[in-house]
Design an enzyme around this catalytic site. Structure first.
Site, PDB file in Angstrom:
ATOM      1  CB  CYS A  70      91.341 122.286  27.895  1.00 43.38           C
ATOM      2  SG  CYS A  70      91.381 123.659  29.034  1.00 43.38           S
ATOM      3  CG  HIS A  85      96.103 121.786  27.873  1.00 41.34           C
ATOM      4  ND1 HIS A  85      95.743 122.096  26.580  1.00 41.34           N
ATOM      5  CD2 HIS A  85      95.432 122.657  28.659  1.00 41.34           C
ATOM      6  CE1 HIS A  85      94.897 123.110  26.574  1.00 41.34           C
ATOM      7  NE2 HIS A  85      94.694 123.469  27.831  1.00 41.34           N
ATOM      8  CD  GLU A 144      97.152 119.434  24.647  1.00 43.69           C
ATOM      9  OE1 GLU A 144      96.731 118.555  25.415  1.00 43.69           O
ATOM     10  OE2 GLU A 144      96.701 120.597  24.646  1.00 43.69           O
TER      11      GLU A 144
HETATM   12  N1  GLN Z   1      88.306 127.924  29.651  1.00 46.56           N
HETATM   13  C1  GLN Z   1      88.661 127.984  28.261  1.00 46.56           C
HETATM   14  C2  GLN Z   1      87.436 128.194  27.393  1.00 46.56           C
HETATM   15  O1  GLN Z   1      86.422 128.545  27.809  1.00 46.56           O
HETATM   16  C3  GLN Z   1      89.376 126.726  27.828  1.00 46.56           C
HETATM   17  C4  GLN Z   1      90.817 126.812  28.181  1.00 46.56           C
HETATM   18  C5  GLN Z   1      91.693 125.824  27.486  1.00 46.56           C
HETATM   19  O2  GLN Z   1      91.287 125.129  26.556  1.00 46.56           O
HETATM   20  N2  GLN Z   1      92.959 125.792  27.891  1.00 46.56           N
HETATM   21  O3  GLN Z   1      87.498 128.039  26.234  1.00 46.56           O
END
Ligand code: GLN
Length: 242
Positions: free
Chosen positions: A78, A188, A190
């Site tokens: 992410c 995610h 995790e």
């Molecule tokens: N879109 C988020 C960001 O810009 C990331 C979201 C996440 O890690 N769950 O940091």
């Protein structure tokens, strides 16, 4: 040597717990010199602008770039994916510093704001071929990024179908990739009890193969009917906190 988890902000504890579940020791990384003591690194999800500010404050960017450049396995989930991308769009004004190394363009909040977060069953043929288990993986997308385009050396490991009301037919957007030593997922793993992405990542480091082979034989809930997790029908147990 242990696996490092960048512990500036975000879901680093959940990654450490996921590693523990497959019998792997993870260590929190907050300083550049700590990168010398690890074989591979996970950059967790969280908020990439905040994480970048903290990384800058601790002067971590040069050491992180060097870690990637040396060919050591790095997995970004992410916000971690955003960190590893060579190019990000949809950033705040002025942008944010990236580690880079992954030949792709990400859109930072592709799926919308926090309330557009969702879960989706993703086909994961490569993961299932290597790690066993079901042909799909439950992806948890939290204000998630997506990968808009990838370079030639990037292998796509998962995509999610998106159906916009006006768009026909349904289109797909890339949410998991691998490029040499770099693994990146927009979701995610995790936060689920399915540890296949964690064991897949462990196998990217040759020196970790033995540990993972030993630990996955005792904790693979798909193949061990004696295991607690196998009997608990883990797919619905979301999310996982310890
Ligand atoms: N879109 C988020 C960001 O810009 C990331 C979201 C996440 O890690 N769950 O940091």
């Amino acid at each position: 040597m242990a696996v490092g988890v960048l512990a500036l902000q975000g879901s680093f504890n959940e990654h450490l717990a996921a590693l523990r579940r497959i019998g792997v020791k993870g260590v929190e990384i907050r300083k550049a010199e700590q990168l010398d003591n690890i074989t591979s690194l996970i950059i967790p999800g969280g908020e990439s602008t905040t994480m970048a500010k903290l990384a800058e404050l601790h002067n971590l960017f040069p050491a992180l770039r060097e870690f990637v450049r040396m060919g050591k396995p790095v997995w970004g989930t992410c916000a971690g994916l955003i960190f590893l991308a060579d190019k990000a769009v949809g950033q705040k004004i002025g942008g944010q510093e990236l580690v880079g190394g992954l030949d792709c363009t990400v859109h930072r909040n592709f799926f919308g704001s926090q309330i557009q977060s969702f879960e989706a069953e993703l086909p994961v043929p490569e993961l299932a071929a290597k790690e066993g288990g079901p042909p799909s993986f439950r992806g948890v997308f939290i204000r998630a990024p997506a990968i808009l385009e990838v370079g030639l050396g990037v292998e796509v490991l998962a995509s999610v179908s998106i159906k916009e009301e006006s768009a026909e037919p349904e289109s797909k957007v890339i949410v998991a990739v691998k490029q040499g030593n770099i693994l990146a997922t927009a979701f995610h793993p995790e936060l689920t009890i399915d540890s296949r992405w964690h064991s897949y990542f462990m196998k990217m480091s040759p020196s970790n193969n033995e540990i993972t082979a030993a630990s996955s034989s005792s904790s693979n809930y798909y193949e061990d009917p004696e295991s607690y997790l196998y009997n608990k029908q883990p797919k619905t147990d979301l999310p996982i906190y310890e």
